[in-house]
Design a protein around this motif. Sequence first.
Motif, PDB file in Angstrom:
ATOM      1  N   VAL B  12     -39.697  59.026  56.706  1.00 10.63           N
ATOM      2  CA  VAL B  12     -39.028  59.968  57.606  1.00 10.63           C
ATOM      3  C   VAL B  12     -39.080  61.334  56.925  1.00 10.63           C
ATOM      4  O   VAL B  12     -38.724  61.461  55.755  1.00 10.63           O
ATOM      5  N   MET B  13     -39.539  62.335  57.644  1.00 11.44           N
ATOM      6  CA  MET B  13     -39.636  63.663  57.046  1.00 11.44           C
ATOM      7  C   MET B  13     -39.295  64.745  58.060  1.00 11.44           C
ATOM      8  O   MET B  13     -39.479  64.564  59.275  1.00 11.44           O
ATOM      9  N   GLY B  14     -38.807  65.839  57.529  1.00 11.53           N
ATOM     10  CA  GLY B  14     -38.545  66.998  58.359  1.00 11.53           C
ATOM     11  C   GLY B  14     -39.815  67.798  58.547  1.00 11.53           C
ATOM     12  O   GLY B  14     -40.818  67.586  57.855  1.00 11.53           O
ATOM     13  N   MET B  15     -39.785  68.718  59.478  1.00 10.00           N
ATOM     14  CA  MET B  15     -40.987  69.473  59.809  1.00 10.00           C
ATOM     15  C   MET B  15     -41.425  70.393  58.685  1.00 10.00           C
ATOM     16  O   MET B  15     -42.598  70.796  58.631  1.00 10.00           O
ATOM     17  N   SER B  62     -55.076  70.921  60.808  1.00 11.71           N
ATOM     18  CA  SER B  62     -55.130  71.150  59.357  1.00 11.71           C
ATOM     19  C   SER B  62     -53.844  70.756  58.649  1.00 11.71           C
ATOM     20  O   SER B  62     -53.821  70.705  57.408  1.00 11.71           O
ATOM     21  N   ARG B  63     -52.797  70.464  59.381  1.00 11.84           N
ATOM     22  CA  ARG B  63     -51.572  69.990  58.726  1.00 11.84           C
ATOM     23  C   ARG B  63     -51.752  68.576  58.167  1.00 11.84           C
ATOM     24  O   ARG B  63     -50.905  68.081  57.429  1.00 11.84           O
ATOM     25  N   PHE B  64     -52.853  67.927  58.508  1.00 14.11           N
ATOM     26  CA  PHE B  64     -53.238  66.658  57.903  1.00 14.11           C
ATOM     27  C   PHE B  64     -54.414  66.931  56.964  1.00 14.11           C
ATOM     28  O   PHE B  64     -55.460  67.435  57.404  1.00 14.11           O
ATOM     29  N   HIS B  77     -52.420  63.756  53.027  1.00  9.88           N
ATOM     30  CA  HIS B  77     -51.372  64.700  52.682  1.00  9.88           C
ATOM     31  C   HIS B  77     -50.860  65.344  53.969  1.00  9.88           C
ATOM     32  O   HIS B  77     -51.648  65.769  54.826  1.00  9.88           O
ATOM     33  N   LEU B  78     -49.540  65.397  54.064  1.00 12.18           N
ATOM     34  CA  LEU B  78     -48.882  65.845  55.295  1.00 12.18           C
ATOM     35  C   LEU B  78     -48.027  67.076  55.012  1.00 12.18           C
ATOM     36  O   LEU B  78     -47.269  67.079  54.024  1.00 12.18           O
ATOM     37  N   HIS B  79     -48.131  68.108  55.835  1.00 11.39           N
ATOM     38  CA  HIS B  79     -47.268  69.282  55.659  1.00 11.39           C
ATOM     39  C   HIS B  79     -47.049  69.985  56.978  1.00 11.39           C
ATOM     40  O   HIS B  79     -47.943  70.061  57.808  1.00 11.39           O
ATOM     41  N   THR B  80     -45.829  70.469  57.145  1.00  8.82           N
ATOM     42  CA  THR B  80     -45.394  71.159  58.368  1.00  8.82           C
ATOM     43  C   THR B  80     -45.793  70.400  59.624  1.00  8.82           C
ATOM     44  O   THR B  80     -46.432  70.936  60.543  1.00  8.82           O
ATOM     45  N   LEU B  81     -45.429  69.116  59.653  1.00 13.63           N
ATOM     46  CA  LEU B  81     -45.761  68.285  60.805  1.00 13.63           C
ATOM     47  C   LEU B  81     -44.852  68.580  61.983  1.00 13.63           C
ATOM     48  O   LEU B  81     -43.784  69.200  61.839  1.00 13.63           O
ATOM     49  N   THR B 113     -42.016  59.056  60.871  1.00 15.61           N
ATOM     50  CA  THR B 113     -41.125  59.689  61.833  1.00 15.61           C
ATOM     51  C   THR B 113     -40.872  61.120  61.386  1.00 15.61           C
ATOM     52  O   THR B 113     -40.456  61.352  60.249  1.00 15.61           O
ATOM     53  N   VAL B 114     -41.167  62.067  62.270  1.00 21.49           N
ATOM     54  CA  VAL B 114     -40.965  63.487  61.972  1.00 21.49           C
ATOM     55  C   VAL B 114     -39.769  63.983  62.786  1.00 21.49           C
ATOM     56  O   VAL B 114     -39.761  63.885  64.017  1.00 21.49           O
TER      57      VAL B 114
END
Lengths: 109, 115
Positions: B12-15, B62-64, B77-81, B113-114
Amino acid sequence: EDQVTQSPEALRLQEGESSSLNCSYTVSGLRGLFWYRQDPGKGPEFLFTLYSAGEEKEKERLKATLTKKESFLHITAPKPEDSATYLCASPRGRRALTFGSGTRLQVQP
Amino acid sequence: ETGVTQTPRHLVMGMTNKKSLKCEQHLGHNAMYWYKQSAKKPLELMFVYSLEERVENNSVPSRFSPECPNSSHLFLHLHTLQPEDSALYLCASSQVAGVNTGELFFGEGSRLTVL
């Protein structure tokens, strides 16, 4: 790119009630048609590869067949443990696959 | 360990977070894949690596960002999903020699889960 379409979307059977799942495809030249089983919360598991019209493969209560336009997954006398989502797929290049949406099969005791 | 192993199983991650998914295959295969599985949609191919070289990027945002440091390991790698990125992310491997045999070996997936 090849496309595969599966039907029905969902199927509920009584234990022992045989049936068939359908996978139709649009291809410029058939290079294989593949079947997978996916249990809830898990990754798909490979079942069969079919390359030629008329080809058949069997595994326990499952038999996959292939014609020039579609493939069938026949389930004979299913048991509750056969409940799963069944996916068909076509080749995407030399390596990857393009999957259909799947048929969710539920077999009730 | 046997087969294809994915960690974590749930995330579970935040955006604004940055996280990574890991995949390891113990089958000696020469190709690895990331697929995305969303509810009511077919599996979507994201990336293909063959002999550690990315050979396909299926128009993924590109967020992936994938990484394949060797033939046994694959990362995503995941960022700003975005919330719509919530899905089951599946890693797979195969042995590629000639004709596509259609036999991919999948891991059990990472449920993301985002919020």
